[in-house]
Write a protein that holds these residues in place. Structure first.
Motif, mmCIF file in Angstrom:
data_model
loop_
_atom_site.group_PDB
_atom_site.id
_atom_site.type_symbol
_atom_site.label_atom_id
_atom_site.label_comp_id
_atom_site.label_asym_id
_atom_site.label_seq_id
_atom_site.Cartn_x
_atom_site.Cartn_y
_atom_site.Cartn_z
ATOM 1 N N GLY A 118 1.394 -4.338 9.012
ATOM 2 C CA GLY A 118 2.623 -3.923 9.670
ATOM 3 C C GLY A 118 2.376 -2.831 10.705
ATOM 4 O O GLY A 118 1.390 -2.086 10.632
ATOM 5 N N LYS A 119 3.305 -2.710 11.638
ATOM 6 C CA LYS A 119 3.097 -1.818 12.782
ATOM 7 C C LYS A 119 3.032 -0.341 12.414
ATOM 8 O O LYS A 119 2.464 0.467 13.165
ATOM 9 C CB LYS A 119 4.208 -2.042 13.803
ATOM 10 C CG LYS A 119 5.606 -1.666 13.349
ATOM 11 C CD LYS A 119 6.636 -1.941 14.437
ATOM 12 C CE LYS A 119 8.042 -1.544 14.001
ATOM 13 N NZ LYS A 119 8.169 -0.098 13.726
ATOM 14 N N ASP A 120 3.615 0.053 11.275
ATOM 15 C CA ASP A 120 3.626 1.466 10.902
ATOM 16 C C ASP A 120 2.506 1.854 9.941
ATOM 17 O O ASP A 120 2.414 3.012 9.523
ATOM 18 C CB ASP A 120 4.975 1.820 10.256
ATOM 19 C CG ASP A 120 6.135 1.688 11.227
ATOM 20 O OD1 ASP A 120 5.895 1.786 12.450
ATOM 21 O OD2 ASP A 120 7.277 1.464 10.768
ATOM 22 N N VAL A 121 1.674 0.911 9.560
ATOM 23 C CA VAL A 121 0.585 1.179 8.616
ATOM 24 C C VAL A 121 -0.564 1.861 9.347
ATOM 25 O O VAL A 121 -1.019 1.401 10.400
ATOM 26 C CB VAL A 121 0.103 -0.132 7.955
ATOM 27 C CG1 VAL A 121 -1.116 0.132 7.066
ATOM 28 C CG2 VAL A 121 1.237 -0.752 7.145
ATOM 29 N N LYS A 122 -1.057 2.959 8.775
ATOM 30 C CA LYS A 122 -2.081 3.762 9.447
ATOM 31 C C LYS A 122 -3.465 3.654 8.797
ATOM 32 O O LYS A 122 -4.482 3.836 9.476
ATOM 33 C CB LYS A 122 -1.657 5.232 9.472
ATOM 34 C CG LYS A 122 -0.378 5.500 10.266
ATOM 35 C CD LYS A 122 -0.019 6.972 10.215
ATOM 36 C CE LYS A 122 1.174 7.299 11.126
ATOM 37 N NZ LYS A 122 2.383 6.540 10.750
ATOM 38 N N GLN A 123 -3.521 3.393 7.513
ATOM 39 C CA GLN A 123 -4.788 3.541 6.787
ATOM 40 C C GLN A 123 -5.544 2.236 6.554
ATOM 41 O O GLN A 123 -6.680 2.263 6.067
ATOM 42 C CB GLN A 123 -4.527 4.201 5.428
ATOM 43 C CG GLN A 123 -3.925 5.586 5.530
ATOM 44 C CD GLN A 123 -3.641 6.189 4.160
ATOM 45 O OE1 GLN A 123 -4.251 5.821 3.158
ATOM 46 N NE2 GLN A 123 -2.701 7.118 4.104
ATOM 47 N N TRP A 124 -4.961 1.086 6.894
ATOM 48 C CA TRP A 124 -5.571 -0.190 6.514
ATOM 49 C C TRP A 124 -5.725 -1.102 7.713
ATOM 50 O O TRP A 124 -4.938 -1.045 8.656
ATOM 51 C CB TRP A 124 -4.731 -0.857 5.416
ATOM 52 C CG TRP A 124 -4.572 0.052 4.245
ATOM 53 C CD1 TRP A 124 -3.508 0.865 3.959
ATOM 54 C CD2 TRP A 124 -5.532 0.295 3.209
ATOM 55 N NE1 TRP A 124 -3.751 1.594 2.822
ATOM 56 C CE2 TRP A 124 -4.984 1.265 2.346
ATOM 57 C CE3 TRP A 124 -6.805 -0.216 2.945
ATOM 58 C CZ2 TRP A 124 -5.665 1.726 1.233
ATOM 59 C CZ3 TRP A 124 -7.489 0.244 1.821
ATOM 60 C CH2 TRP A 124 -6.919 1.202 0.981
ATOM 61 N N ARG A 125 -6.756 -1.952 7.644
ATOM 62 C CA ARG A 125 -7.073 -2.870 8.716
ATOM 63 C C ARG A 125 -7.287 -4.276 8.151
ATOM 64 O O ARG A 125 -7.636 -4.440 6.977
ATOM 65 C CB ARG A 125 -8.346 -2.436 9.452
ATOM 66 C CG ARG A 125 -8.267 -1.060 10.100
ATOM 67 C CD ARG A 125 -7.334 -1.047 11.292
ATOM 68 N NE ARG A 125 -7.279 0.266 11.935
ATOM 69 C CZ ARG A 125 -6.384 1.200 11.638
ATOM 70 N NH1 ARG A 125 -5.472 0.964 10.686
ATOM 71 N NH2 ARG A 125 -6.382 2.361 12.256
#
Length: 346
Positions: free
Chosen positions: A70-77
């Motif tokens: 999701g667009k707001d996720v910072k820690q995962w790829r």
């Protein structure tokens, strides 16, 4: 995607092809590489969980690879190897701010509050709060087996029961939860007494570290048998099954100021068991619940796995296909399996 679906409680589930999930802004979609078959899934299928809305895809013990973010996720790829607690926190309620994600006021549970992991893909909410990175050395089947039973047992033994070296710890029920608890309690130095009705499960309990066993079919009074073995009663006792009888015995076999931890679910007709309250009062006993474990606590458990103090792969039983998961799910109440059954073929 291919998924197991039931359209009525207690009705035979079927394999269906459903639309692939898309990630919430704060979530991810995980490609499921393995998912455990748990008695909690059976309770859901039976209609014991009010969160489930039909039609439904069960499954909450999962491990896999991040497929979409999701667009707001910072820690995962995309491509990250992950697992997730079976109880997820919102990250913004008072309980989450206090670190108690496992009792979040707005918790979500894959396979209960929304479609779960008996499928090729599953959506996970609030990924930055709830996802757990998997070590490359941990295979997906073992990682999936951690998801409910093992982590719940870890919290029950270590965080709730606070079992320590030299204490006596009783485990009532040697299914996946109980065997996990035995291994974990042994790793922290407790002396474990395992209780079950199956000689085969009690033998495995010995192999996993139990120093004594009680076959409930061979003694007149289970609690008294445990008290005799422990020379006064258990310091900590777990009901790892979730039955009025095992709950009663677990409380009754405690020594003064001992702790009972309820791990096995008690739903439907078992939701209001009788307990020996006079003994609770007179002996100042503690009665505690254990409901999953926060994502941030996985690190301690994973470190013990990587250093060899815990070997959850020994608890993995059958590895089956998604098609065979239907029979495994609907027959859970027969208690036939040894160890944790994991779906690894989709």
């Amino acid at each position: 995607m291919k998924a197991v679906v039931y359209e009525a409680f207690s009705a035979p589930p079927q394999i269906q092809h459903l639309p692939d999930p898309t990630p919430e802004a704060h979530g991810v979609v995980v490609k499921v590489m393995a998912t455990g078959v748990c008695r909690s899934d059976w309770h859901g299928w039976m209609g014991h969980d009010p969160d489930i809305r039909l039609p439904h895809v069960p499954g909450h013990e999962l491990a896999g690879i991040v497929e979409a973010v999701g667009k707001d996720v910072k820690q995962w790829r995309v491509g990250d190897r992950v697992t997730v607690p079976f109880v997820g926190g919102c990250g913004s309620c008072p309980e989450c701010y206090a670190g108690h994600h496992q009792v979040c006021d707005s918790q979500f549970q894959p396979g209960f509050t929304h479609w779960g992991s008996f499928a090729e893909y599953v959506g996970i909410h609030q990924a930055d709060v709830n996802l757990v990175a998997l070590p490359e050395t941990l295979d997906f089947a073992t990682a999936a087996s951690l998801g409910c039973r093992f982590v719940t047992s870890f919290r029950a033994v270590v965080d709730q029961g606070k079992a320590s070296a030299g204490q006596w710890l009783a485990v009532h029920g040697c299914g996946g939860v109980g065997l996990s608890a035995i291994m974990i309690a042994n790793a922290v130095g407790a002396n474990v007494v395992a209780v079950d009705i199956s000689a085969e499960k009690l033998l495995l309990a010995r192999e996993l570290g139990a120093v004594a066993t009680v076959n409930a079919t061979e003694v007149a009074d289970v609690a008294e048998a445990v008290i005799e073995v422990t020379r006064g009663g258990a310091h900590v006792s777990l009901d790892a099954l979730g039955h009025p009888t095992t709950c009663f015995n677990s409380i009754s076999n405690l020594r003064k100021r001992g702790k009972h931890v309820q791990v096995g679910l008690m739903l439907a007709d078992h939701s209001t068991p009788a307990i020996p309250m006079s003994k609770v009062i007179a002996h100042e006993l503690e009665i505690l619940g254990s409901h999953g474990m926060q994502a941030y606590r996985y690190g301690a458990m994973l470190d013990m796995i990587q250093t060899g103090k815990l070997s959850p792969e020994r608890l993995v039983g059958q590895r089956i296909s998604l098609e065979r998961s239907i029979e495994a799910l609907t027959s859970m109440d027969e208690f036939q399996g040894i160890g944790v059954t994991v779906v690894t073929e989709f």
